[in-house]
Every structure is written in C-alpha cells, then in structure tokens.
Design a protein around this motif. Structure first.
Motif, PDB file in Angstrom:
ATOM      1  N   GLY A 204      31.919  40.232  85.562  1.00 18.35           N
ATOM      2  CA  GLY A 204      31.600  39.939  86.961  1.00 18.35           C
ATOM      3  C   GLY A 204      31.680  41.133  87.889  1.00 18.35           C
ATOM      4  O   GLY A 204      31.460  41.005  89.099  1.00 18.35           O
ATOM      5  N   LYS A 205      32.009  42.310  87.354  1.00 15.32           N
ATOM      6  CA  LYS A 205      32.107  43.511  88.195  1.00 15.32           C
ATOM      7  C   LYS A 205      30.809  44.320  88.131  1.00 15.32           C
ATOM      8  O   LYS A 205      30.021  44.194  87.183  1.00 15.32           O
ATOM      9  N   VAL A 206      30.619  45.165  89.133  1.00 19.35           N
ATOM     10  CA  VAL A 206      29.452  46.060  89.139  1.00 19.35           C
ATOM     11  C   VAL A 206      29.974  47.483  89.260  1.00 19.35           C
ATOM     12  O   VAL A 206      30.786  47.775  90.152  1.00 19.35           O
ATOM     13  N   ILE A 207      29.528  48.351  88.358  1.00 17.03           N
ATOM     14  CA  ILE A 207      30.051  49.718  88.345  1.00 17.03           C
ATOM     15  C   ILE A 207      29.246  50.594  89.310  1.00 17.03           C
ATOM     16  O   ILE A 207      28.017  50.557  89.325  1.00 17.03           O
TER      17      ILE A 207
ATOM     18  N   LYS B  70      38.022  52.998  82.087  1.00 18.03           N
ATOM     19  CA  LYS B  70      39.327  52.703  81.491  1.00 18.03           C
ATOM     20  C   LYS B  70      39.581  51.196  81.383  1.00 18.03           C
ATOM     21  O   LYS B  70      40.645  50.774  80.925  1.00 18.03           O
ATOM     22  N   MET B  71      38.616  50.397  81.819  1.00 24.77           N
ATOM     23  CA  MET B  71      38.825  48.945  81.805  1.00 24.77           C
ATOM     24  C   MET B  71      38.209  48.316  80.558  1.00 24.77           C
ATOM     25  O   MET B  71      37.275  48.849  79.963  1.00 24.77           O
ATOM     26  N   THR B  72      38.759  47.149  80.186  1.00 18.37           N
ATOM     27  CA  THR B  72      38.207  46.437  79.031  1.00 18.37           C
ATOM     28  C   THR B  72      36.998  45.617  79.471  1.00 18.37           C
ATOM     29  O   THR B  72      36.789  45.395  80.668  1.00 18.37           O
TER      30      THR B  72
ATOM     31  N   ASN C 124      34.583  43.556  96.692  1.00 16.42           N
ATOM     32  CA  ASN C 124      35.427  42.947  95.665  1.00 16.42           C
ATOM     33  C   ASN C 124      34.778  42.975  94.275  1.00 16.42           C
ATOM     34  O   ASN C 124      35.451  42.766  93.271  1.00 16.42           O
ATOM     35  N   ARG C 125      33.498  43.190  94.252  1.00 17.18           N
ATOM     36  CA  ARG C 125      32.816  43.207  92.951  1.00 17.18           C
ATOM     37  C   ARG C 125      32.724  44.611  92.361  1.00 17.18           C
ATOM     38  O   ARG C 125      32.596  44.771  91.163  1.00 17.18           O
ATOM     39  N   VAL C 126      32.651  45.641  93.201  1.00 20.05           N
ATOM     40  CA  VAL C 126      32.377  46.989  92.678  1.00 20.05           C
ATOM     41  C   VAL C 126      33.632  47.645  92.101  1.00 20.05           C
ATOM     42  O   VAL C 126      34.742  47.428  92.571  1.00 20.05           O
ATOM     43  N   VAL C 127      33.386  48.434  91.074  1.00 16.84           N
ATOM     44  CA  VAL C 127      34.449  49.229  90.446  1.00 16.84           C
ATOM     45  C   VAL C 127      33.875  50.628  90.240  1.00 16.84           C
ATOM     46  O   VAL C 127      32.770  50.773  89.686  1.00 16.84           O
ATOM     47  N   ALA C 128      34.597  51.646  90.694  1.00 15.75           N
ATOM     48  CA  ALA C 128      34.091  53.011  90.523  1.00 15.75           C
ATOM     49  C   ALA C 128      34.045  53.371  89.036  1.00 15.75           C
ATOM     50  O   ALA C 128      34.883  52.915  88.257  1.00 15.75           O
ATOM     51  N   LYS C 129      33.062  54.184  88.689  1.00 16.86           N
ATOM     52  CA  LYS C 129      32.790  54.528  87.287  1.00 16.86           C
ATOM     53  C   LYS C 129      34.057  55.012  86.556  1.00 16.86           C
ATOM     54  O   LYS C 129      34.365  54.558  85.448  1.00 16.86           O
TER      55      LYS C 129
END
Lengths: 183, 284, 386
Positions: free
Chosen positions: B245-248, B237-239, B227-232
C-alpha cells in the motif's frame, strides 16, 4: 504535332524491366529533346508479383499521363502478359519469351524470343534480359535512335557494367534483325 | 552555504496571476519547485521552452515568463519534440497531467522515452481528469469513485515509473506535493540529466478526486499522499509486507550511458555531410 | 545549382513525390516529421536522405498526429517545416492542423490523395479529400490548398506553398494524387532564378513591446521565434493579441474574422488557374490535378470535332476562384466537372456560377484515372443537349 508513342514492359518482380523503362524515357527526353513520362507499377504492391512500367514519349508536352493506345508491349512472364495485355493498339508489336509466355493472343503481331535463355547463354546474367529486350524493341520499332538509347543506357548502368549492358543491348538488335529477316 | 532567496516573480508572468487553480491545488507547489530547480541550474529563461497539453496542469506554462506553448490534448510531447529537434541546445520542459500524458498522450509518451530525447517531462499525477469534470484516468486507483466510475473504478492503473523505465526513459523519479524540497531536487536533477527525464509528482485534486473519495479538502488529501509515500532509501530497507500500500518516492532509475537522440542526429548530420563533401571534392 | 540527386544534365526523372521533397529543400524546408503511409511515403524517403545533407532534421514520428505536432513545434522556433500524408493520415492530422490555424503557425502539409473513405484504396488514385482540405478540422478558418498537375508545376507549387504559409502565417495544403505522385515526368529542375522565397515577417519592436498577434502591423502579425528573447505564449484557445486565452465575445469574434480576412482579402490573387481555349468556349471544363491533364486531351479532341469547349485548370483549389468562375459562367452555356470523387468541387462550381445552367460531373472512384474518352463523351452529350 503530337507524335505520341506508348510502350509497356512487363514481367515478374526483379526482372529489370523498370530499368528498361527508365532508359527508354531518358533516351527520348535527354538525347532526343522529346517529352517523357514513365509510370511503374507501384512498388509497395509488388514483391515478386506481376510488374510493369509504362513509358510515354511525345514531341509535345504530354497531357494525359496514362497509356491508352500502346504501340509496343513486352512480356517476360505469363502472369504479367495476362494482367497487362490491355489498351494495345490493333497494330501493336508484342514481344514475349516463349519459354515463359505460352498462351498468346493471336490478335496481335507477336514475336517470340527466348530472351532469358539467350541472355543467360551469351551474357551470363539473367538481370540483363530486360536490356536485351530493350534492344529488340529498338531494332523492331525505332521508338528512339540507337545512339540515344545507348547514351541513356550508359548513364543508367551501374559503374563497371556499362560494357556488359551495351553487349546485351546489341544482342537484342541482332536477334531482332534476324526476326525481321526471317519475317 | 547560504543561497540568495529565489526571486519567484522574476520567473512568473505576474500580470497573469492569480492563477486559475482551486485553492489548495497541488499544481502550484509543482510550479514553485520548477522555478526553484531552474533557478538552481542558473538557466536563462530565454533559453527555456515550457510546453503542455490540455488540462489543469497544462495551464502552468501560461504563468511562466518563458517560451511557452499550450498545445492540444495529449500532444505536448509531439510539439516539444519538434522544438527540441529544431533547437537542440535549448531546454525543453513538458508539464502534463496524468490523463493528458498517459491516456490520450500515451503513445507519444512511450516513444519520447524510447528515443531518449533530452526533454524533461513532469507528470502531475492527481489520479483524475480535473478540468473536464472528474472522470477516471489511467492512474485512478482500483475501486475509486469518479464521474465515470459511479460504482467504483474497475480499470487497472499504470505505474508511471515502471512505464517510463520500460519504455526507455533514462531518468525516472517520483516526487509528491507533500515534500516540496525533495520534488525540487528531483526536478533539478531531471532537468540537468541529458536524455529523456520523467518525474511523476503525486498531487492532490481534492475538488474532483477527493470530493468523490471522502477527502474533500486539500489538507486531508495531502495527508493521504504523505501517509502513503516512502522515500527510496527507507523503502530499500523495508520488507514487502511493510511496503504493502506504499508508494516509493525519489530517484528510481538513471542511465547516463544511453545516447541522447538529438546528439545522435547531430552525429548523423556530421557523417552525412563529411561523405557529401568528400563526394563533391572528388568531382563526381 | 542543380540538386545532388540529379545527374548534372539538368533533366531529372523524379517521381512526383520526389519532386515535392526536392522542391521543399529548395524552398528552405529544414524540418520534416512524418509517418509511413502509402502513397506519400517516398516524400519521407527523400527528406530522410536530403535533410541531413543540408543541415536539416528529419524525424519519423510515432503517428500522424505526432508528425503534425512536431512540425508546428519546429516552425515556432523559426524553421520552415513540412509533413506529408495520405488518406487516413490526413484525417488524423486534422486536430493539429486546426491548432496551426488558430495559433497562426506557418507549415506545409502534403496530401497525396488515394481512393476511398477509410483505408480505401491505398495504392490507387483519388481526388476525394478536397473538401476535407477545406473543412476537415473543426471550426472556422480560411484554407489555402494547391493542386498542381505537372511535375515542374509541382516543384514551383511546393515552393509557393511554403511562401504562402510564411506570408499568411497559416498551414498550407499541397494536394497531389497517386498518379502524379508515382509517375516520373522528365523535367528540367527550376533554377533559383525561376522562383523567389518568402520568409515570415519578424517583429520590428522590442520584446517588451511585442505581442504575437499584434494587428497594428496588419492582419498578419509579425512572428517572433522561440528563444530569441520574446518569451511569448502560444495556445490553441481563443486568445487576445497577447497570445493568452480569452472568452471575451468581441475579441473572439474580431480575431476569428481577422484570421479569415487575412487570406480572403487576397482570394482573387491567390486563385491561380490556367485557361485553355476558353475565349470562345460554349462549354467549360473545371478540372485539377492529374484529371485536368486528361481533360485537356478531351478538349483537343472535342475541338477537332467542332465543339467549342475550353478548360479551366485550377491550380489553387482553395480559396475557390469564385469571381473567375462567376465571370466564366456568364459566358458559357454549361460546365463539365471531371474529378476522381463523387462530386466535390462541382458543388463549388455550382455555387460560384450562381446560374441555372447545366453543370455536370464525370465521376469515378474505382481507383483509376478518368480517361479523356469519358470526358469527351460527356462534352458531346452536353453539346448535343445544349
């Protein structure tokens, strides 16, 4: 039979005495078949401060590697004279440059030669002062033969400076001869 | 193109199984991805050294049928540097935990990055010292509980990606145990990269970290990571607010231009030997 | 063939540190990792210059711990490896030195001893790391430590350190002191015919039959290198013959005993020393390193004064020459033990002598060597009281 000879050349950093020590040691070992040890002041602790090199020559393998009864002492700076004038035999021969060493201990037989001034005038390079001083030492003490010291000096001299080095050495012989004659 | 299924047992020391990790531990996922990456690269297992320090993660080499070296705490990279310098054509992989790699081994880590020596370092970051009993590590989040932070952690934590980049690593990626496929790809590319590669893998230690932080089972903890990770690509494209709180994850940095250390040394040898033989030839 | 750094005359005027480096090259050392520290740095300087000339590798690591790790790594690939250090650096290396004992990885550690605990006297002589060499790392292990006193002997002892490390699969310590390290003693470089080189025994079995700690071949198991198809495991944990961890008490016990036995069964042969005028001696001096050179001068002077004194000059510090000292203790009335520390090897002399007799130290820790005159005074004092 032990025939131990101890010499100490001292100056302030950069006056070339370390080279003089190296030449004396290799003259004895390479060209006279004697044993030698030389111990310079550790370079990590000298940057322009008092510096010395001790040379020991002997016909037999040298056991104790430190000087304890110095036969010859050279100083080209008051600071190094004060710092390293110890462990001398009572009959040691001392050579100083009177322009740089003004306060001398009357206990020792001391020759005062303006080594730097003469070298500057006649050779043009101050760095040769130590070589000239080496010439004085050899003429006064006969610690090693002139033939040996000259061969060792040629080995150690940077290429192209052999003649100039020999000239400085001979200048030392001449000055010492004059001193001896002058008493 | 369909690929043949990977024969995992070929790469494992089957007689050393079962492994010593807790049920649900993320390290097993990392080992699987490692094998997949190595298989994909087609490397001969005789040519691979896998080196580790101390900790749960550092037990991984023991299960791999390769040249394996389990060293002292934090020192894996130092041994690995010796291995790689001595045999620069071989493949050297280091696998460490977060405490091992960045606390006691922190100095070795930044200097391996700086040299850009061709070693791949996988840092399994589970935010805790697992083996020694759940003490906080340099990556334990602010406020988290650990055996040595009973009142919550006040130590700021390292961002391993930024640390590796800043220190000079030339391949820096972040993966997570919830996405084995992405991890395998990043490990593969990191191993192939000619230079020092760092792949941080976000992993779960529900036993030591989760238990103290209301996530005492593997699924809850892996969900927490997922739930924390976001792909590069998505993160780009995110602000900033959305990224709070996210981890790329993904490939974070790569530089193929910087010279690799053992190449530089080989060139130095060539230069020195050319000079030495020229000198010998001149009769000096 | 003489070295690149000699002038062709065969006689060189290297510092002790330079002698170590040149000898290491001659011994086949092809990997060096180090960290700058006085007074051993010149070893690194020469290795940085010489290793690439012979196709070897030099690396200056980020710290002492890293240097020790790196040489173990390189050695595991079959390359003879060395590091050098002094004072605090020796302390820092201890963790991974212990690893090399446990994993049985050959390597050479040079310690140029300086004065004082902690940072102490970086540019001055000490001989106060000799017990640390024995017991510095935690746990039981054997120790081989050599302390040569003359430059030619430093050369040959460096080669011997490599040979013993290969023969026994053990880290070997070469213990110099600042005086020996920085003085230049003219010497003739030993020729390859003056020494022999030893390489670790490689396995004679197939990879399938290979175990890294297989005692079927003796107490020193044959050692494969990485990347040769053996794919073995190495750990600092107690392990079985397979190289994998174990907590089995019987295996831990027998393996630790074997690791000590592999060296200690040869302890007498390993104990190299020089006896000087000991045959009729009533007083024996035990000394090593540069201090032993001064002690020899003191012996000569005392003999001139009619005192029957001789010198036991230890070249091997560890294993301690127990039998030789025990035998000597039965013949002499007293021991004098000069050392540049406050009494370290004297404890071993007392232990090995195993007799109620005067065993007195001459101890200086001011950063200066012990002059022969002070050793002589002690000899005379002992002779008078005896």
């Amino acid at each position: 039979m032990s025939n131990r000879y101890e010499a100490r050349f001292s100056a302030v950093g950069g006056q070339g005495v370390l080279l003089a020590g190296q030449v004396l040691a290799s003259a004895g070992q390479k060209y006279e078949g004697r044993y030698s040890i030389q111990t310079p002041t550790y370079t990590a602790q000298v940057r322009g401060g008092p510096t010395k090199v001790d040379v020991i020559l002997d016909d037999e393998p040298i056991m104790y590697p430190e000087t304890t009864a110095i036969n010859f002492f050279l100083s080209l700076a008051q600071g190094s004279y004060n710092a390293f004038l110890h462990d001398l035999r009572s009959d040691a021969i001392v050579v100083v440059d009177p322009n740089l060493v003004t306060k001398i201990n009357p206990k020792y037989k001391t020759y005062q030669v303006p080594v730097i001034e003469i070298t500057k005038a006649k050779i043009g390079k101050m760095i040769m002062s130590a070589v000239m001083a080496l010439g004085i030492m050899i003429e006064l003490t006969g610690a090693v033969s002139k033939e040996a010291i000259e061969k060792a000096l040629i080995d150690a001299a940077p290429k192209g400076t052999e003649e100039l080095n020999l000239k400085a050495l001979h200048l030392g012989y001449e000055e010492a001869t004059r001193l001896k004659q002058g008493g | 193109m369909a690929k043949a299924a990977i024969d995992y047992l070929y790469y494992l020391r089957a007689d050393k199984l079962p492994h010593m990790w807790c049920p649900g531990c993320g390290i097993g996922i990392v080992v699987k991805a490692m094998i997949g990456a190595i298989d994909d690269l087609g490397w001969d297992k005789n040519d691979i050294a896998v080196i580790s320090g101390i900790g749960c993660t550092s037990r991984a080499p023991g299960y791999l049928d390769m040249n394996t070296l389990h060293t002292t705490h934090g020192r894996a990279l130092t041994f690995a540097t010796g291995v790689k310098m001595a045999q620069s054509t071989k493949h050297v992989i280091v696998i460490s935990g977060d405490g091992d790699a960045t606390a006691i081994g922190g100095n070795h880590f930044i200097h391996a990055c700086r040299r850009n020596i061709d070693i791949t370092e996988i840092i399994v970051n589970n935010n805790i010292y697992g083996m020694t009993g759940g003490q906080f590590s340099p990556t334990t989040p602010y406020g988290a509980k650990a055996a040595t932070t009973p009142y919550g952690n006040i130590d700021p934590s390292f961002d391993l990606v930024e640390l590796a980049k800043g220190a000079g690593a030339t391949y820096v990626a972040r993966a997570s145990v919830d996405n084995g496929r992405m991890m395998q790809k990043l490990l593969r590319d990191g191993m192939e990269h000619h230079g020092f590669s760092v792949i941080e893998v976000l992993a779960n230690c529900h036993t030591q970290f989760g238990r103290r932080n209301k996530m005492s089972d593997a699924v809850t903890m892996i969900d927490w990571i997922a739930n924390r990770v976001v792909a590069k690509a998505k993160a780009d494209k995110m602000t900033l607010e959305e990224l709070e709180g996210k981890v790329i994850t993904g490939l974070m940095y790569q530089n193929k231009e910087r010279p690799e250390y053992t190449d530089e040394y080989d060139k130095l040898i060539e230069r020195v030997q050319a000079k030495t033989s020229a000198k010998a030839g001149s009769g000096k | 063939m003489s070295s690149d750094r000699s002038d062709g005359s065969g006689i060189v005027f290297w510092q002790g540190n330079e002698v170590v480096a040149e000898a290491a090259i001659a011994a086949g050392c092809r990997f060096y990792a180090g960290y700058p520290i006085t007074p051993s740095s010149e070893i690194a300087h020469v290795m940085a210059e010489r290793l690439p000339q012979v196709g070897g590798k030099f690396i200056q690591m980020e710290d002492e711990i890293a240097s020790m790790g790196a040489i173990i790594g390189a050695s595991l690939t079959g390359v003879k490896s060395m590091t050098a250090t002094s004072g605090p650096g020796f302390s820092l290396k201890m963790e991974n030195i212990g690893y090399a004992y446990m994993a049985e990885v050959p390597c050479v550690i040079v310690n140029v001893m300086r004065g004082g605990p902690s940072t102490g006297l970086p540019t001055a002589i000490g001989q106060s790391d000799v017990q640390q060499a024995r017991w510095g790392t935690h746990g039981d292990h054997p120790t081989i430590a050599l302390a040569p006193a003359f430059h030619r002997e430093i050369y040959l002892s460096t080669i011997k350190a490599f040979n013993l490390s290969e023969k026994y699969r053990i880290p070997v310590m070469l213990m110099l002191d600042e005086v020996l390290a920085h003085m230049s003693e003219g010497m003739r470089v030993p020729e390859p015919s003056d020494y022999h080189l030893v390489d670790r025994v490689k396995p004679s079995v197939t990879p399938e039959e290979y175990f890294p700690y297989d005692t079927r071949f003796g107490d020193v198991p044959p050692m494969a290198s990485y990347f040769e198809g053996f794919r073995f495991h190495v750990t600092g944990l107690n392990h079985t013959k397979t190289g994998f961890p174990t907590t089995n008490p019987d295996i831990c016990q027998s393996e630790e005993e074997r690791m000590i036995r592999k060296v200690m069964k040869d302890a007498d042969a390993l104990a190299e020393y020089e006896s000087y005028l000991l045959d009729d001696a009533e007083i024996a001096i035990y000394a090593f390193g540069s201090t032993a050179r001064g002690a020899r001068g003191a012996v000569d002077e005392a003999r001139k004064q009619g005192i029957k004194v001789g010198l036991f000059r230890a070249i091997t510090l560890w294993p301690f020459p127990d039998k030789a000292i025990y035998a000597l203790a039965k013949r002499v009335k007293a021991f004098v033990v000069p050392e540049v520390n406050l009494g370290q090897m004297i404890q071993e002399v007392e232990r090995a002598a195993h007799r109620d007799m005067p065993i007195v130290g001459v101890n200086k820790v001011g950063g200066i060597p012990i002059p022969p005159s002070e050793i002589l005074s002690k000899i005379k004092e002992v002779a008078k009281n005896g």
